[in-house]
Every structure is written in C-alpha cells, then in structure tokens.
Design an enzyme around this catalytic site. Structure first.
Site, short mmCIF file in Angstrom:
data_model
loop_
_atom_site.label_atom_id
_atom_site.label_comp_id
_atom_site.label_asym_id
_atom_site.label_seq_id
_atom_site.Cartn_x
_atom_site.Cartn_y
_atom_site.Cartn_z
N ASP A 125 54.72 5.63 -68.25
CA ASP A 125 53.34 6.10 -68.30
C ASP A 125 52.58 5.59 -67.07
O ASP A 125 52.73 4.43 -66.69
CB ASP A 125 52.66 5.62 -69.58
CG ASP A 125 51.36 6.37 -69.84
OD1 ASP A 125 51.26 7.56 -69.46
OD2 ASP A 125 50.43 5.76 -70.40
N TYR A 127 48.83 5.66 -64.53
CA TYR A 127 47.41 5.32 -64.63
C TYR A 127 46.78 5.97 -63.41
O TYR A 127 46.27 5.29 -62.53
CB TYR A 127 47.31 3.78 -64.60
CG TYR A 127 45.97 3.14 -64.82
CD1 TYR A 127 45.23 3.34 -65.98
CD2 TYR A 127 45.45 2.26 -63.87
CE1 TYR A 127 44.01 2.70 -66.18
CE2 TYR A 127 44.23 1.61 -64.07
CZ TYR A 127 43.52 1.84 -65.22
OH TYR A 127 42.32 1.18 -65.42
N ARG A 141 35.97 -5.25 -65.31
CA ARG A 141 35.83 -6.09 -64.12
C ARG A 141 34.54 -5.82 -63.34
O ARG A 141 34.30 -6.44 -62.31
CB ARG A 141 37.01 -5.87 -63.17
CG ARG A 141 38.34 -6.41 -63.70
CD ARG A 141 39.46 -6.19 -62.70
NE ARG A 141 39.71 -4.78 -62.50
CZ ARG A 141 40.53 -4.04 -63.26
NH1 ARG A 141 41.18 -4.60 -64.25
NH2 ARG A 141 40.71 -2.77 -63.03
N GLU A 198 44.65 8.76 -75.70
CA GLU A 198 44.56 8.99 -74.26
C GLU A 198 45.03 10.41 -73.99
O GLU A 198 46.16 10.77 -74.32
CB GLU A 198 45.38 7.96 -73.48
CG GLU A 198 44.73 6.59 -73.50
CD GLU A 198 45.32 5.60 -72.50
OE1 GLU A 198 46.48 5.80 -72.07
OE2 GLU A 198 44.62 4.63 -72.17
N GLU A 200 46.52 13.06 -71.90
CA GLU A 200 47.39 13.08 -70.73
C GLU A 200 48.25 14.35 -70.73
O GLU A 200 48.36 15.03 -71.74
CB GLU A 200 48.35 11.86 -70.75
CG GLU A 200 47.65 10.52 -70.83
CD GLU A 200 48.58 9.33 -70.54
OE1 GLU A 200 49.61 9.51 -69.86
OE2 GLU A 200 48.25 8.23 -71.01
N ASP A 230 48.76 9.37 -75.54
CA ASP A 230 49.27 8.00 -75.50
C ASP A 230 48.36 7.13 -76.38
O ASP A 230 47.40 6.53 -75.91
CB ASP A 230 49.25 7.53 -74.03
CG ASP A 230 49.68 6.09 -73.87
OD1 ASP A 230 50.47 5.61 -74.70
OD2 ASP A 230 49.22 5.45 -72.90
N ARG A 234 43.33 -0.74 -78.32
CA ARG A 234 42.56 -1.39 -77.26
C ARG A 234 42.40 -2.89 -77.44
O ARG A 234 42.35 -3.64 -76.47
CB ARG A 234 41.16 -0.75 -77.16
CG ARG A 234 41.15 0.71 -76.87
CD ARG A 234 41.80 1.01 -75.54
NE ARG A 234 41.78 2.44 -75.26
CZ ARG A 234 42.53 3.00 -74.32
NH1 ARG A 234 43.34 2.28 -73.58
NH2 ARG A 234 42.47 4.31 -74.12
N GLN A 237 45.66 -4.50 -76.62
CA GLN A 237 45.83 -4.39 -75.17
C GLN A 237 45.00 -5.45 -74.42
O GLN A 237 45.48 -6.09 -73.49
CB GLN A 237 45.40 -2.98 -74.73
CG GLN A 237 45.68 -2.67 -73.26
CD GLN A 237 45.31 -1.21 -72.90
OE1 GLN A 237 44.90 -0.43 -73.78
NE2 GLN A 237 45.47 -0.85 -71.65
N TYR A 241 47.47 -7.80 -72.05
CA TYR A 241 47.87 -7.02 -70.87
C TYR A 241 48.03 -7.81 -69.58
O TYR A 241 48.68 -7.33 -68.65
CB TYR A 241 46.94 -5.82 -70.66
CG TYR A 241 45.69 -6.08 -69.85
CD1 TYR A 241 44.59 -6.74 -70.40
CD2 TYR A 241 45.60 -5.63 -68.53
CE1 TYR A 241 43.46 -6.95 -69.65
CE2 TYR A 241 44.46 -5.84 -67.77
CZ TYR A 241 43.39 -6.51 -68.34
OH TYR A 241 42.25 -6.72 -67.61
N THR A 254 53.60 7.81 -79.12
CA THR A 254 53.07 8.73 -78.12
C THR A 254 53.41 10.12 -78.62
O THR A 254 54.58 10.41 -78.91
CB THR A 254 53.72 8.49 -76.74
OG1 THR A 254 53.34 7.18 -76.29
CG2 THR A 254 53.27 9.52 -75.73
N THR A 346 45.59 8.78 -68.27
CA THR A 346 44.46 9.44 -68.93
C THR A 346 43.68 10.29 -67.94
O THR A 346 43.39 9.86 -66.83
CB THR A 346 43.53 8.40 -69.55
OG1 THR A 346 44.31 7.54 -70.36
CG2 THR A 346 42.45 9.06 -70.40
CA CA Z 1 48.26 6.01 -70.88
#
Ligand code: CA
Length: 418
Positions: A125, A127, A141, A198, A200, A230, A234, A237, A241, A254, A346
C-alpha cells in the site's frame, strides 16, 4: 470512442457500468454453479468456464478457465490479454454469429455471488495522494512539516498483508488493539474507537519482473484496476506507527471491488500526473499519461438507514501513478509476481468534500460530519455500511467498477477471554 453495442440489451444503456466497452473480469458462483471466471456484460455475466468448454473461447492449448481466479490469464501476457478481449467483444457484440451459443451461458448478476477475482499474491500500500499526505501530516506534525522530506521524490509505501484482502460485501469486524490515549501514561488493550476507511484504487500486477524495471515496463505489466478500501484503525496506528510505519492498524481487512477493470477498458481515460513540484529522478520520470480520469465517491449508510455521500473525488488527484509505484517497488531488485496488488494511497482532492477518509473529513474527530439522517460521524460506528463507487464517463457510455462495500460488525467481547 463511443458506446459499442451489444446484443445484451441492458449493456447499451449509456449509464450502465458494464457496456461492451468495459468487459470487466470477476469470479462468481450461483446456487448451481461453483465459483468460476466470468465477464460482466450489462446485468449479466458470461460464464467463461462454460464458454471455453463449449469452444466459444479457444485461445490456448491448455484451458484458461478451469480455475476460479484470473491469475492464469494474467500469466499468459499482454498478447493473450488483447486476444481474449477481442474474442469476448466478438462474442457479445450486436449481430454476433455466436449469440445463439453464448446466450445460454449468461447468468443474471442478481443470482450470482461474487468472490475475490484473483489470488492476491502480495499486497503493498502506498501513500501517494498529495492532498491526503498533506492533510494527515498537517494534523500530526503541523502544516510546515506536513510532507515528509522524501515525499516529492519517491512514492512512499509499506508491505501489507495479502491474507487480509477481501471482496466487496464481506463484513468487517471492528478490531481490538493497543491504544494509548494522550491523557494516560500507559497504553490499554481495547476495541478500536477510531475505525476509518481509505478511498483508494488498487492496481493488479499481471506480469512478473526480476530486478529494476522502467515506468513504461511497469505500465505494460499492469493487468487492471479495482476500487480498494484500506480499512484503518487510527488510534492503533497513532501508537504503533513510529518508526516502522503502520502494522496492525492496517491488517484487519482491505476490501476490493469484485470486477477487474482492464487497462484496455480504461485506455480512453488516460490522463497526465499533476505538474511536478520537484523534478523526479530519471528512473521515476513521467513518460506519458499514466493516471486515469475516474470519478470516485464514498457513501455511508447507518444500519437500516439511507446512505449519504460523504466524499467525491477523482483518481487523477494522485501525485504518482501505479506505474511509477510499481517501478519504484522494483528498484531494490524486489521480484514482482502476477496477482500482486498495489494500493494507490488515499485519494483526496483539494476541498473538504473531496477527502477520502473520515480522519480528514472530520479533521481528526474535531469537526464531525453530519449525515442526511441527521446523525454525526467522526469515525465509523458498528452497523455502518461504507461503499466506494467508481465511474469513467465516456462519449455516451460509462465504465463502472461495481461497488466496494463493507459493513462494520461490533468488536468481539474480549478476544483473549477463553
Ligand atoms: Ca492506505
């Protein structure tokens, strides 16, 4: 390209997702028929296994359709892909001399159960949607550091789990996982509270490669595309992550749509990638239009209630094409195989309604969205049915993907209470 007419009347409706121009590949079963390969035409499916047994399709010495998956067709290569599409077009075209023999081999889609259309060899997958990466990065961030320093140079990805890929219609059980709330010093093992989708596209690798391949070679090796959701936990994650990326947050399931839309069907909808903000290194440079103009939307239906469209965007919003992702995937020498599935990442557009995840739509849960039923959602609730839709709009015809749907089941009581 305009609508190609078929003797299957429903296929000639300009709004029908499965005209003769499309001919997507799936695997179906009915009360009488074991799972087998089929091609969608209008409201019907042509049974490829029986069509081959009857001699209507005869392209290889050994049968292609004695197995309930499309991997063997993929392995045959591009010449066969093209010959098969030509043959199916000839059988199903208006005025075809094959009509009398083919008509008894049609099965109404309403009577069919769909299965995974191919054996998923491995699943990666990416990004690679810039608006999504920017939105998520801004939340975690701040907008100044939203895009990681590598983002404009390589399509970032991670190796997912082929074993967790399921076909549309499969229920999705809310996962448990280790969560760490900012208000607590220690993590706890709990059902996910921030379960998300997500939006996709999935690209299916149809030909093997050993060692680095070019973007053009990568494009040639792609067999077709599906819609892909997907499912993402959250809260799991957020805790797990760093530094290696998502793991259990993405391993529940998925979902993919049941029909593989071939590259040939999508050819009229090819479009360029967006303008590059930073010049790509030569091995990843754009060599031609490698994205597709595919309208995408997401609907959410609470249990027993009507669906609300919560997002609408387009595949052409991607920053990197599947061909660039596949080429990048091979740079290390990583062998690729028929049946490998590549998630695009996504897909989000620039405006709020174009965001392809609830994380972005509700801005991390701070701005819940309101459904047409009056209910609010920050993340998915038990009983919610989430459906992805995809369509290309041609001159008097439509290319559809079939729905990519899943319903959220409540978490188990306690998976370790035995
Ligand atoms: Ca994804």
């Amino acid at each position: 390209m305009t609508l190609q007419k078929s003797w299957v009347a429903s296929a000639n409706d300009p709004k029908h997702p499965f005209p003769l121009n499309n001919l997507p590949y799936g695997v179906f079963s009915t009360a009488e028929l074991d799972p087998r390969c089929g091609v969608a035409i209008g409201d019907m499916i042509l049974d490829c296994q029986r069509a081959e047994e009857a001699g209507l399709i005869s392209l290889t010495e050994d049968p292609l359709f004695d197995v309930p998956f499309w991997n063997e067709v993929m392995e045959e290569g591009a010449e066969l892909w093209s010959a098969l599409r030509d043959r199916l077009t000839a059988i199903l075209a208006d005025g075809s001399p094959d009509r009398e023999r083919a008509e008894p081999l049609l099965v109404p889609q309403a009577d069919a159960e769909m299965h995974l259309p191919f054996l998923v060899s491995e699943y990666t997958d990416f990004y690679a949607g810039k608006n999504h990466a920017f939105n998520v990065g801004s939340m975690f961030r701040g907008p100044e550091n939203a895009l990681p320093p590598n983002w404009l140079h390589i399509p970032i990805g991670y190796n997912g789990r082929a074993s967790s890929v399921v076909v549309s219609g499969t229920d999705i059980r809310r996962p448990w996982g280790q969560l760490k709330s900012p208000d607590h010093d220690l993590p706890a093992f709990l059902p996910c509270r921030r379960f998300d989708l997500e939006l996709e596209m999935g690209a299916i690798v149809g030909q093997p490669s050993e060692g680095p391949i070019t973007v053009d070679e990568a494009d040639a090796n792609i067999f077709g595309y599906v819609l892909l959701n997907d499912w993402s936990a959250r809260d799991i994650q957020a805790w797990e992550y760093q530094p290696l990326g998502p793991f259990q947050a993405k391993a529940t399931a998925t979902t993919i749509s049941p029909w593989i839309v071939t590259k040939a069907a999508l050819e009229p909808f090819r479009t360029d990638c967006p303008e590059r903000e930073v010049e790509l290194l030569p091995h990843l440079k754009d060599t031609g239009p490698m994205l597709y103009d595919i309208d995408l939307s997401v609907t959410l239906a609470p249990e027993g209630k009507a669906a609300t469209e919560i997002a609408r965007t387009n595949y052409k919003e991607m920053y990197y094409s599947a061909a660039q992702q596949l080429a990048h995937h091979t740079t290390s020498g990583c062998p690729m195989n028929p049946g490998d599935l590549l998630g695009s990442g996504t897909i989000s557009g620039a405006t709020k309604h174009e965001r392809g995840s609830l994380l972005e739509l509700s801005w991390g849960g701070k701005e819940p969205i309101t459904l047409d039923t009056g209910e609010e959602r920050s993340f998915l609730l038990d009983g919610d049915t989430l459906t992805l839709h995809g369509e290309c709009h041609g001159d008097g015809y439509t290319i559809g993907f079939g729905n990519c749907a899943g319903t959220i089941l409540p978490a188990l009581e306690d998976p370790y209470a035995r």
